[in-house]
Design a protein around this motif. Structure first.
Motif, short mmCIF file in Angstrom:
data_model
loop_
_atom_site.label_atom_id
_atom_site.label_comp_id
_atom_site.label_asym_id
_atom_site.label_seq_id
_atom_site.Cartn_x
_atom_site.Cartn_y
_atom_site.Cartn_z
N GLN A 278 2.87 8.03 26.05
CA GLN A 278 3.55 7.40 24.86
C GLN A 278 2.60 7.38 23.61
OE1 GLN A 278 4.47 3.38 26.05
NE2 GLN A 278 5.63 3.08 24.02
N THR A 279 1.29 7.26 23.91
CA THR A 279 0.44 7.37 22.63
C THR A 279 0.40 8.71 21.99
OG1 THR A 279 -0.89 5.58 23.77
CG2 THR A 279 -2.04 6.81 22.02
N ASN A 280 0.45 9.89 23.00
CA ASN A 280 0.27 11.11 21.96
C ASN A 280 1.89 11.38 21.57
OD1 ASN A 280 -2.00 11.80 23.02
ND2 ASN A 280 -1.41 12.64 24.89
N ALA A 281 2.83 10.71 22.10
CA ALA A 281 4.16 11.04 21.45
C ALA A 281 4.14 10.31 20.00
CB ALA A 281 5.18 10.69 22.51
N SER A 282 3.65 9.08 20.04
CA SER A 282 3.58 8.27 18.92
C SER A 282 2.91 8.73 17.77
CB SER A 282 3.25 6.75 19.16
OG SER A 282 2.15 6.76 19.60
N TRP A 283 1.57 9.67 18.15
CA TRP A 283 0.98 10.14 16.71
C TRP A 283 1.45 11.27 16.49
CZ3 TRP A 283 -1.28 14.67 15.89
CH2 TRP A 283 -1.76 15.62 17.13
N SER A 284 2.26 12.10 17.49
CA SER A 284 2.85 13.12 16.92
C SER A 284 4.24 12.99 16.03
CB SER A 284 3.41 14.40 18.10
OG SER A 284 4.10 13.63 19.02
N LYS A 285 5.09 11.90 16.53
CA LYS A 285 5.92 11.50 15.76
C LYS A 285 5.36 10.90 14.49
CE LYS A 285 9.86 8.11 15.80
NZ LYS A 285 10.68 7.06 16.52
N THR A 286 4.44 10.01 14.35
CA THR A 286 3.83 9.63 13.22
C THR A 286 3.41 10.66 12.27
OG1 THR A 286 3.07 7.73 14.32
CG2 THR A 286 1.99 8.21 12.18
N ALA A 287 2.97 11.72 12.70
CA ALA A 287 2.52 12.79 11.83
C ALA A 287 3.65 13.56 11.54
CB ALA A 287 1.83 13.84 12.95
N LEU A 288 4.98 13.85 12.15
CA LEU A 288 6.12 14.28 11.65
C LEU A 288 6.61 13.51 10.71
CD1 LEU A 288 8.21 16.61 11.86
CD2 LEU A 288 9.20 15.28 13.82
N THR A 289 6.85 12.01 11.09
CA THR A 289 7.44 11.41 9.93
C THR A 289 6.69 11.25 8.73
OG1 THR A 289 8.23 9.73 11.65
CG2 THR A 289 8.06 8.79 9.64
N TYR A 290 5.34 11.27 8.54
CA TYR A 290 4.65 10.92 7.44
C TYR A 290 4.47 12.52 6.69
CZ TYR A 290 4.04 6.25 8.18
OH TYR A 290 4.06 4.88 8.28
N GLY A 291 4.53 13.60 7.54
CA GLY A 291 4.65 14.84 7.15
C GLY A 291 5.94 15.12 6.05
N ILE A 292 6.92 14.54 6.56
CA ILE A 292 8.44 14.68 5.92
C ILE A 292 8.27 13.84 4.66
CG2 ILE A 292 10.67 13.99 5.93
CD1 ILE A 292 10.66 14.72 9.18
N TYR A 293 7.38 12.67 4.90
CA TYR A 293 7.31 11.90 3.48
C TYR A 293 6.45 12.88 2.55
CZ TYR A 293 8.67 7.73 6.10
OH TYR A 293 9.47 6.52 6.79
N LEU A 294 5.19 13.26 3.00
CA LEU A 294 4.69 14.23 2.10
C LEU A 294 5.30 15.29 1.42
CD1 LEU A 294 1.70 14.81 0.89
CD2 LEU A 294 1.29 15.91 3.12
N GLY A 295 6.18 15.93 2.27
CA GLY A 295 7.00 17.15 1.92
C GLY A 295 7.77 16.80 0.77
N LEU A 296 8.58 15.49 0.91
CA LEU A 296 9.51 15.16 0.05
C LEU A 296 8.73 14.91 -1.20
CD1 LEU A 296 12.18 13.04 2.24
CD2 LEU A 296 12.30 15.22 1.20
N ILE A 297 7.82 14.19 -1.27
CA ILE A 297 6.94 13.64 -2.31
C ILE A 297 6.59 14.94 -3.17
CG2 ILE A 297 4.95 12.62 -3.34
CD1 ILE A 297 5.31 10.42 -1.08
N SER A 298 6.08 15.89 -2.32
CA SER A 298 5.61 17.19 -2.96
C SER A 298 6.69 17.91 -3.66
CB SER A 298 5.14 18.00 -1.83
OG SER A 298 4.69 19.46 -2.25
N ILE A 299 7.86 18.04 -2.78
CA ILE A 299 9.12 18.51 -3.71
C ILE A 299 9.49 17.71 -4.91
CG2 ILE A 299 11.60 19.03 -3.58
CD1 ILE A 299 10.99 19.46 -0.25
N LEU A 300 9.41 16.61 -4.97
CA LEU A 300 9.88 15.56 -6.09
C LEU A 300 8.96 15.80 -7.02
CD1 LEU A 300 11.88 13.51 -7.54
CD2 LEU A 300 10.15 11.74 -6.51
N TYR A 301 7.41 15.99 -6.82
CA TYR A 301 6.45 16.30 -7.81
C TYR A 301 6.63 17.80 -8.39
CZ TYR A 301 1.95 16.34 -9.90
OH TYR A 301 0.99 16.24 -10.85
#
Length: 179
Positions: A3-26
Motif C-alpha cells: 500500500q505504501t509503494n502504491a501511494s508513493w507512485s500515485k503521489t508521484a503521478l498526481t503531482y507529476g500531472i500538476y507539474l505538467g499542467l503548470i509547465s504547460i500554462l507557463y
C-alpha cells in the motif's frame, strides 16, 4: 508495504500531472508574451519543479505515510514527479512547435545563431555547419526528447537533494514493533 509503494507512485503521478499542467500554462504564458526561448524566464520553471517536488514529498511523508519517508522513496517520488511533468510538458512543446506555431523553431534558430555569432565571431566561418547542427536540435521532435531527458536529469538531481532534506526515517523501535 504494498500500500505504501502504491501511494508513493500515485503521489508521484498526481503531482507529476500538476507539474505538467503548470509547465504547460507557463509555456502558454511565455508564448503569448513572445518570450519562448528566453533563457532567464526558462530558469523560472525550476522554481515550479522544486516547489512541486517539495509539495509531493511533504504530502506523501506527512499525510500518506504516517510522517515518515525514506531517502530512497523520496528520490523515487521526486524523480517520477519530474519525469511525469516533463513528459506532459514535452508533449505540449511538440504540439506547440509542430502544430500550433511551426515557425517557432525557425525563430529560435535565428536568435540562437545571432547569439552564437555575438559570443564568438569565428562561428560565422562555419555558419553552415553550426546552422545544420542547430536546425536538428530545434526540430519539434528533438525539443520534445530533450525536454524529457532534461526533466529526468534535473529531476534526479533535485530529488537527490530534496530527499536528503525531507526524509524522516522511522525510529528503530517502531520498525521492530510494526513487524
Amino acid at each position: 508495504m504494498e500500500q505504501t509503494n502504491a501511494s508513493w507512485s500515485k503521489t508521484a503521478l498526481t503531482y507529476g500531472i500538476y507539474l505538467g499542467l503548470i509547465s504547460i500554462l507557463y509555456s502558454v504564458i511565455l508564448y503569448v508574451a513572445g518570450q519562448i526561448g528566453n533563457q532567464a524566464l526558462g530558469y523560472v520553471s525550476y522554481i515550479f519543479i522544486i516547489g512541486i517536488i517539495i509539495w509531493a514529498m511533504i504530502t506523501y511523508r506527512d499525510k500518506l505515510n504516517g510522517g515518515y519517508m525514506s531517502y530512497g522513496t523520496g528520490v523515487g517520488l521526486g524523480f517520477m514527479t519530474a519525469l511525469v511533468g516533463g513528459i506532459l510538458g514535452s508533449i505540449f512543446a511538440y504540439v506547440l512547435f509542430a502544430i500550433i506555431d511551426p515557425s517557432l523553431p525557425e525563430q529560435l534558430l535565428g536568435k540562437a545563431l545571432e547569439e552564437a555569432i555575438a559570443k564568438n565571431p569565428e562561428v560565422e566561418q562555419n555558419l553552415d555547419m553550426v546552422e545544420g547542427m542547430m536546425r536538428k536540435m530545434m526540430s519539434p521532435t528533438a525539443i520534445a526528447i530533450m525536454g524529457v531527458v532534461s526533466s529526468a536529469i534535473g529531476g534526479i538531481i533535485i530529488s537527490l537533494i530534496l530527499a536528503a532534506i525531507f526524509k524522516k526515517d522511522k525510529p528503530m523501535f517502531e520498525e521492530a514493533q510494526a513487524e
